[in-house]
Design an enzyme around this catalytic site. Structure first.
Site, PDB file in Angstrom:
ATOM      1  N   CYS A 122       0.742  -1.096   0.102  1.00 15.36           N
ATOM      2  CA  CYS A 122      -0.036   0.163   0.079  1.00 15.36           C
ATOM      3  C   CYS A 122       0.834   1.134  -0.024  1.00 15.36           C
ATOM      4  CB  CYS A 122      -1.017   0.076   1.133  1.00 15.36           C
ATOM      5  SG  CYS A 122      -1.938  -1.505   1.270  1.00 15.36           S
ATOM      6  N   HIS A 268      -3.501   6.658   2.226  1.00 15.19           N
ATOM      7  CA  HIS A 268      -4.145   5.440   1.516  1.00 15.19           C
ATOM      8  C   HIS A 268      -5.364   4.923   2.115  1.00 15.19           C
ATOM      9  CE1 HIS A 268      -4.366   1.163   0.914  1.00 15.19           C
ATOM     10  NE2 HIS A 268      -4.046   0.705   2.142  1.00 15.19           N
ATOM     11  N   ASN A 299     -10.337  -1.161  -0.588  1.00 14.88           N
ATOM     12  CA  ASN A 299      -8.800  -0.769  -0.425  1.00 14.88           C
ATOM     13  C   ASN A 299      -8.208  -1.524  -1.668  1.00 14.88           C
ATOM     14  OD1 ASN A 299      -6.199  -1.175   0.246  1.00 14.88           O
ATOM     15  ND2 ASN A 299      -6.428  -1.975   2.352  1.00 14.88           N
TER      16      ASN A 299
END
EC number: 2.3.1.180
Length: 343
Positions: A122, A268, A299
């Site tokens: 990420c 993020h 996500n």
């Protein structure tokens, strides 16, 4: 002793264009609930996620990246032939070699651009952006394409109540090019490998060699489960909220600005509660626009920051020239934060 000729790059670098691609299939929480014991209310309250996108057979990692990249190149006002390097961050391109970046560079029509993949989970977009800035300033390429792309639906255990609802697919891309004034701040980045067990792949690929699957977990149909992403939710939450807020503040300090100078915050897209906690810890003023793209995108790991950036600009919630703090964090546990001027 021979003297090496100095590089002749740009004085600074900036993001010139951004593009995104979300798969056509929208998956609501109701579909997730078919295989886990939970509720729509629980998923929304714990993560903020209402829907996510899952890629179809034709929406490969390369295909999604090419779509997002074409938009970013057009947005930057350049031709693909001007791109001198392609940096792709992904953990879901299953071919070990060659790098998917080489296929993308070729199909976009670059002139044999340098092309390589990176794996930083990420935090991958921040890592790629930092590399691109260095390439432009050093002079190895005038324009660099940075792509974050994931098909995390391929790495999701849909029977795992803790993670089945989290992940989505998509691609985000930016073009980084020359600038006459600073527009990408110093990067604060690092990793905490002692915590790497908190986010990991359940089973390594080599366990799938013939004859080495006898003790691997089975799904409800009795089949050996494909490797998936697993995490210790509470440990990750605490680390992200407390440690990453510190990193975000360090990025502000490194850029020489304060929270009051910010226009946009693009973290993020891991969890709305993490995002809201970071906003509170950083004491961001009310005028700062905060990306919460996770609600409808899920996500998407390396793709989450450029996808969120693209949506904010497309909807007018952010505008060209705004000052934005971006921070990625995840598996590794790796992280990267910087301040940028939006394209």
């Amino acid at each position: 002793m021979a003297k090496i000729k100095p590089s002749k790059g740009a004085p600074y670098a900036r993001i010139l264009g951004v593009g995104g691609y979300r798969p056509t299939r929208v998956v609501p929480n109701e579909v997730i609930l078919e295989k886990i014991d939970s509720s729509d209310e629980w998923i929304r309250s714990r993560s903020g996620i209402e829907t996510r996108h899952w890629a179809g057979p034709e929406e490969t990692v390369a295909a999604m990246a090419i779509e997002a990249s074409g938009k970013a190149i057009a947005d930057a006002g350049i031709d693909a032939e001007q791109v001198g390097a392609v940096v792709v961050s992904t953990v879901s391109h299953f071919a070990q070699t060659p790098a998917v970046a080489t296929e993308i560079a070729d199909k976009l029509g670059t002139k044999k651009a340098a092309a390589f993949d990176i794996s930083a989970g990420c935090a991958g977009f921040g890592y790629g952006l930092t590399l691109a800035k260095g390439i432009v300033v050093e002079g190895s390429a005038e324009y660099v394409l940075v792509i974050g792309v994931e098909r995390l639906s391929d790495l999701t255990d849909r029977e795992d109540r803790a993670t089945a609802f989290l992940f989505g697919d998509g691609a985000g891309a930016v073009v980084v090019g020359p600038a006459q004034e600073p527009a990408i701040g110093p990067t604060v980045w690092g990793s905490e490998g002692d915590k790497s067990e908190t986010i990991k792949q359940t089973v390594s690929w080599d366990r799938f060699r013939i004859g080495d699957v006898a003790d691997l977990p089975l799904d409800s149909a009795g089949n050996v489960k494909f490797p998936a992403i697993t995490q210790e939710g509470q440990a990750v939450f605490r680390w992200a909220v407390f440690e990453m807020a510190k990193v975000a503040q360090q990025a502000l300090d490194a850029a020489g600005i304060t929270a009051d100078d910010l226009d946009v915050f693009i973290p993020h897209q891991a969890n709305v509660r993490i995002i809201d906690s970071m906003v509170k810890t950083l004491k961001l003023p009310e005028h700062v626009t905060v990306a919460r793209d996770i609600r409808t995108t899920g996500n998407t790991s390396a793709a989450s920051i450029p996808l969120a950036m693209e949506r904010l600009l497309a909807t007018g919630e952010a505008k060209s020239g705004d000052t934005a703090l971006v921070i990625g964090f995840g598996a590794g546990l790796a992280y990267a934060a910087t301040v940028v001027t939006l394209p």
